[in-house]
Design a protein around this motif. Structure first.
Motif, short mmCIF file in Angstrom:
data_model
loop_
_atom_site.label_atom_id
_atom_site.label_comp_id
_atom_site.label_asym_id
_atom_site.label_seq_id
_atom_site.Cartn_x
_atom_site.Cartn_y
_atom_site.Cartn_z
N ARG A 26 0.84 -1.22 0.00
CA ARG A 26 0.00 0.00 0.00
C ARG A 26 0.87 1.26 0.00
O ARG A 26 0.60 2.21 -0.73
CB ARG A 26 -0.92 -0.01 1.22
N ARG A 28 2.25 1.90 -3.43
CA ARG A 28 1.27 2.51 -4.33
C ARG A 28 1.08 3.99 -4.02
O ARG A 28 1.03 4.84 -4.92
CB ARG A 28 -0.08 1.78 -4.22
N LEU A 29 1.02 4.33 -2.73
CA LEU A 29 0.80 5.72 -2.36
C LEU A 29 1.97 6.62 -2.74
O LEU A 29 1.79 7.80 -3.06
CB LEU A 29 0.54 5.82 -0.85
N LEU A 51 1.75 8.60 -5.83
CA LEU A 51 0.92 9.80 -5.86
C LEU A 51 1.69 11.05 -5.47
O LEU A 51 1.25 12.17 -5.76
CB LEU A 51 -0.26 9.64 -4.88
N ALA A 95 -1.90 2.30 -7.93
CA ALA A 95 -2.79 3.06 -7.06
C ALA A 95 -4.12 3.33 -7.77
O ALA A 95 -5.19 3.21 -7.16
CB ALA A 95 -2.11 4.38 -6.66
N ASP A 116 -6.66 1.43 -5.49
CA ASP A 116 -7.10 2.33 -4.41
C ASP A 116 -8.19 3.25 -4.94
O ASP A 116 -7.96 4.00 -5.90
CB ASP A 116 -5.93 3.16 -3.90
N ARG A 126 -7.40 7.79 -2.46
CA ARG A 126 -6.21 8.49 -2.99
C ARG A 126 -6.27 9.97 -2.63
O ARG A 126 -5.26 10.57 -2.24
CB ARG A 126 -6.13 8.31 -4.51
#
Length: 1019
Positions: free
Chosen positions: A526, A529-530, A533, A590, A594, A599
């Motif tokens: 996780r 993936r974040l 951003l 993401a 997500d 997000r």
């Protein structure tokens, strides 16, 4: 104890850095004669003749012996003697402890130097020894004759220096000193020839022609002769546009402070690419025949093939071939969200090359031109990583053959070859043997135990170095699992991936990424993936904690997991980064896994975190304590609660408490230093977050963060970045339809323009803010905007408009019942009246303001007004009172870390000391103010302080030093359009030149007359 002596100025001696009392003028004359002849005996008769001349008294010998005895006593602590020798008296000091003899030695060395660069440096050192006229304050026939002789030596050195600099192509920097020298020696043909050539090479052919005609008239009027053959021939060549007159590129002496070394760290376990490295090495070979040198090399190849690693490895190998430094930027050309803007890349390069923020032009083309100018004559390597198009690269290309540009790109960029003659090096997949060698270097002996499987693993990784490294890290982490089993797992993942497209290595590398990603724990996956951003290039653990809504310790642990998986790399200072392919892959994941609200919530937490940290840090650094006007909206700006917005910028979120520990609020130098360090480290992320937020719907956050960062950026941050952040707030406010926020951001933007000397842009921006405030009925903010606009007109020399705006601001303050605001407007009106010559009326206006500030307990404003009154009256009690208050203010702003207010306090204190005749203290304070003005980029205040320092030095008898300051002020004032400071500079140059300053004197008079100003202030 070391002793140093000086005669190139006042006669002086220092022992261990402390001045020695040398007695009265006659005794100093004796020492001057001995210093000129240091180490050589001078007879008694010669000493008497040189010290007294024809007016020697009957008992001159007795007086002479007395002076020699006193000088022995004064210099004895340093082991310097005055010995009686058969030929007379001799000073036993080493001649090289005397500035005159060092000057002569350096000039001699310069004339025999092997290169013009060395010669320029040596003569500059020699000329730097001069402090004014030789033997200043001493007057005997022999000393007068020697003085003229030494001034002739100095002029000869200056002429030689000019010739050397002209050969080096540094004509632009010569023009101010040449203009002053020509004014002082209007009949010197060699000077005139140098001036004509410098003007022509600077593109000023008309001025070069006029300069020739000027000396021709002078020679005819004064000597009845024509210019010599050399000057006439130069003029003929100029008229014929002789191409050989064009200067060679300037060769700059690189200093450690201005030699950038921006290459990333070299690559661990780099393998193969022998042929490609050899091709790159050939780019350094000299061109054949008349061919121009190769200036651009393009490394192209698919994503993850190792272009950046190869470029960095080769750049480190050949860095010694580029002694003036290496520039690097990751252009992020394939980042759909945050590619680096060309203007930002140019601003970064210019900053690295030593260009002050205030001098970085606003437009891309102007920045590109300045960049090319800065690189002229330098031998530098420029590495442009991850470029996506010719247009992204074109403005970053130098205009000189002495630099080499190395570009990496996933695309072939045929335009680079067609338009710029780039040498393309195509980078293919690693050969299978090299891929296996890389695995062996990363994994170890397991590769030798399973060679066939290792080849399968290399093939499964598409022989891409990035994928191979990730696979190797996973294999190393699972040392108990056979390579064959790992290869099987990878095959299964590839089958499951819809991303796989036969023949596309980028699909293969995604498969490898997936293989590593699928083996991550859920919480680390996780976080990975974040990270896709995040709008910046690197993160700290507390940034990740905010993104993931986790504790800092947990964030560090998860980052460690990602580092071990080679999905994130650890950098300096606790920062973490990602390869751009991995960033793109993380963003894809993401988006796929997500939901959009999650997000957006993650980014909102990140933005809250950054805003909280920025508020804590800026509050710690900049408590509200400053001279009136040091911040445009410090008092009158309507207060706003910072908030970060949710979707669309409409949803309010709770104001976060605390902020990052390193930027925590507090008092004392430790807290201030921690806050400053945090801001400097996070500044790129804060700026990226602000611009990203303004473009993607976090409008309230962009507005609040820009307003919070403004004080820090305005007080010395990179000017281009400050403008970009503040412009983001303007666009965010426009998108929201929030006219009040837009007006505030425009006011901040106007101040940035004003500080950088872009006065017309500042006026236009302030007018927009003023119109918005007037429409909103925000009378307090409107008054501040009127005041700011008045200050721009003041700088432009339009005193009628300035007074009108100040009067309107004062009327608004009266309506509001704001006594402090009225006092501020009165002070500014008094400044206009004093400038226009009505000192009595100015003083009458200042005294009520002083009483008000005293009653309010506003010590800073009180000190400033006292300094103004002291300048107008010169009464001893006023001067003492002003100095005492200013010293207190100076201590307070230094403790607060407010460099802008400190610079103003130093300037005010210098003026008070100068009025009181304390010229040394005044000069020291002005030099300190200049350092600060330059650091924060306040160009208008810098020009003013330069002229102030010139006046102080002239009053102290240092005409040469005064001239240098006024020359700098004139150049700067012309650039920013400040006509009053231009007039002051011309006036100072005229005074420093004496009877030869007619041209400057006429220009000063015309400018003062146009401004309706009686003249420059005196000390």
């Amino acid at each position: 104890m070391a002793a140093q002596f000086g005669v190139l100025g006042a006669v002086e001696a220092q022992i261990a850095g402390r001045p020695v009392a040398l007695g009265h003028a006659r005794q100093r004359s004796v020492l001057a004669v001995l210093l000129v002849e240091a180490g050589r005996p001078v007879t008694v008769d010669q000493l008497i003749d040189r010290v007294w001349g024809a007016e020697a008294p009957q008992r001159a010998a007795g007086a002479l012996y007395s002076y020699l005895s006193r000088l022995r006593a004064a210099l004895g602590d340093a082991g310097i003697g005055i010995e009686r020798r058969p030929g007379g008296y001799a000073l036993t000091a080493d001649p090289q402890t005397v500035d005159l003899h060092r000057f002569r030695r350096l000039v001699t060395q310069a004339r025999g130097a092997e290169s013009d660069r060395s010669a320029a440096e040596l003569i500059a050192q020699a000329l730097g020894l001069w402090r004014g006229e030789p033997f200043a304050g001493l007057d005997t026939p022999w000393l007068d004759a020697m003085r003229q002789s030494l001034l002739g030596e100095r002029l000869a050195a200056e002429l030689h220096h000019n010739d050397v600099l002209l050969r080096l192509g540094r004509h632009g920097e010569l023009l101010p000193s040449l203009a002053a020298a020509v004014a002082q020696h209007p009949l010197d043909e060699r000077l005139a020839e140098q001036m004509v050539l410098a003007l022509y090479r600077s593109g000023r052919q008309a001025d070069a022609d006029e300069q020739y005609r000027r000396i021709r008239r002078c020679l005819a009027d004064e000597l009845g002769s024509d210019p010599g053959a050399g000057l006439r021939r130069l003029h003929e060549r100029i008229l014929a546009a002789d191409p050989t007159l064009i200067a060679a590129p300037a060769v700059r002496a690189a200093s450690p402070a201005t030699v950038p070394a921006q290459l990333p760290a070299d690559v661990r376990a780099f393998t193969g690419r022998t042929e490609e490295l050899a091709v790159l090495d050939k780019s350094l070979a000299p061109p054949e025949g008349d061919e121009p040198p190769l200036t651009v090399v393009l490394l192209s190849g698919t994503a993850g093939v190792g272009k950046s690693a190869l470029a960095v490895r080769w750049a480190h190998r050949v860095r010694d071939a580029f002694p003036d430094g290496q520039l690097y930027v990751n252009l992020r050309g394939y980042d759909a969200e945050q590619p680096v803007a060309v203007g930002d890349a140019l601003a970064g390069f210019l900053t690295a090359l030593g260009v002050r923020g205030a001098e970085i032009p606003p437009g891309v083309e102007e920045r590109a031109g300045r960049y090319r100018s800065e690189l002229t004559g330098r031998t530098m390597l420029v590495l442009l990583d991850n470029a996506s198009s010719v247009e992204q690269v074109r403005p970053l290309l130098p205009g000189t053959g002495s630099c080499l540009v190395l570009i990496t790109s996933r695309d072939a960029l045929p335009g680079m070859v067609a338009l710029y003659g780039a040498e393309r090096v195509n980078l293919d997949l690693l050969p299978l043997p090299d891929a296996v060698v890389l695995l062996r270097r990363l994994i170890g002996a397991r590769v030798d135990r399973e060679p066939a499987v290792a080849e399968q693993l290399a093939a499964a990784c598409a022989r891409l170095p990035l994928a191979l490294r990730i696979a190797a890290e996973l294999a190393a982490a699972r040392a108990d699992v056979a390579l064959a089993e790992l290869v099987g797992e990878l095959g299964d993942h590839r089958v499951r991936l819809d991303l796989l497209d036969a023949g596309d290595p980028r699909a293969e590398v995604r498969a490898v990424f997936s293989w590593s990603y699928q083996n991550l724990p859920a919480d680390a996956a996780r976080v990975f993936r974040l990270l896709g951003l995040h709008p910046g290039e690197s993160v700290r653990a507390d940034d990740v904690a905010a993104l993931a809504d986790a504790g800092a310790g947990e964030a560090r642990r998860l980052l460690g997991v990602l580092v071990r998986a080679s999905l994130v790399h650890a950098g300096r200072g606790g920062r973490y980064g990602m390869h751009d392919l991995l960033r793109a892959y993380a963003a894809e994941l993401a988006a796929a896994h997500d939901p959009a609200p999650e997000r957006r919530a993650a980014l909102t937490r990140l933005f809250d975190h950054y805003l909280a940290g920025a508020v804590a840090a800026t509050t710690t650094l900049y408590p509200d304590a400053a001279r009136p006007g040091t911040a445009d909206l410090a008092a009158a700006r309507p207060s706003t609660e910072p908030e970060a917005a949710g979707a669309g910028g409409d949803a309010e979120v709770a104001w976060p408490g605390g902020g990052p520990e390193v930027a925590g609020a507090g008092a004392g130098p430790g807290a201030a230093e921690a806050a400053r360090s945090w801001l400097e480290a996070e500044r790129p992320n804060l700026a990226a977050a602000c611009t990203y937020a303004a473009a993607h719907g976090w409008h309230r956050f962009a507005i609040s963060l820009a307003a919070t960062m403004f004080r820090y950026l305005d007080a010395g941050g990179p000017a281009a970045e400050a403008v970009a952040v503040t412009a983001s707030a303007v666009s965010a406010a426009l998108a929201l339809g929030d006219r009040e926020a837009r007006a505030r951001a425009l006011s901040d933007l106007g101040r940035l323009h004003r500080r950088q000397g872009r006065l017309e842009e500042a006026a236009a921006t302030y007018r927009q803010a003023l119109a918005l405030y007037a429409d909103l009925g925000e009378r307090a903010a409107e008054a501040v905007a009127l005041r700011n606009l008045g200050t721009v007109h003041w700088r432009l020399g339009d005193y009628r408009q300035a007074a009108e705006h100040y009067q309107r601001a004062g009327a608004h303050y009266r309506e509001l019942g704001d006594d402090a605001g009225q006092a501020d407007a009165s002070v500014r009106l008094a400044l206009v009246e004093a400038r226009l010559g009505d000192a009595d009326r100015a003083a009458e206006r200042l005294r009520p303001a002083l009483e008000l500030y005293t009653r309010l307990g506003d010590r800073f404003s009180e000190a400033y007004v006292l300094s103004l009154l002291a300048r107008l009256s010169c009464r001893p009690d006023d001067l003492e009172r002003a100095a005492a208050h200013l010293e207190q203010s100076l201590a307070a702003v230094r403790q607060a870390g407010d460099r802008t207010a400190e610079a103003y306090a130093l300037t005010d204190l210098a003026a008070v000391h100068a009025r009181g005749g304390r010229l040394t203290e005044a000069a020291d304070h002005l030099r300190g103010a200049l350092v600060l003005h330059r650091r924060i980029g306040d160009r208008a205040s810098e020009a003013e302080a330069l002229n102030d320092l010139g006046q102080v030095l002239r009053a102290a008898g240092d005409a040469a030093g005064a001239r240098a300051q006024h020359e700098q002020a004139l150049v700067l004032a012309r650039e920013i359009g400040d006509r009053y400071e231009q007039a002051r500079a011309h006036d100072g140059l005229a005074a420093a030149a004496g009877d030869d300053g007619a041209t400057h004197r006429d220009r000063a008079r015309r400018l003062f007359a146009d401004l309706a100003v009686p003249g420059a202030p005196g000390w």
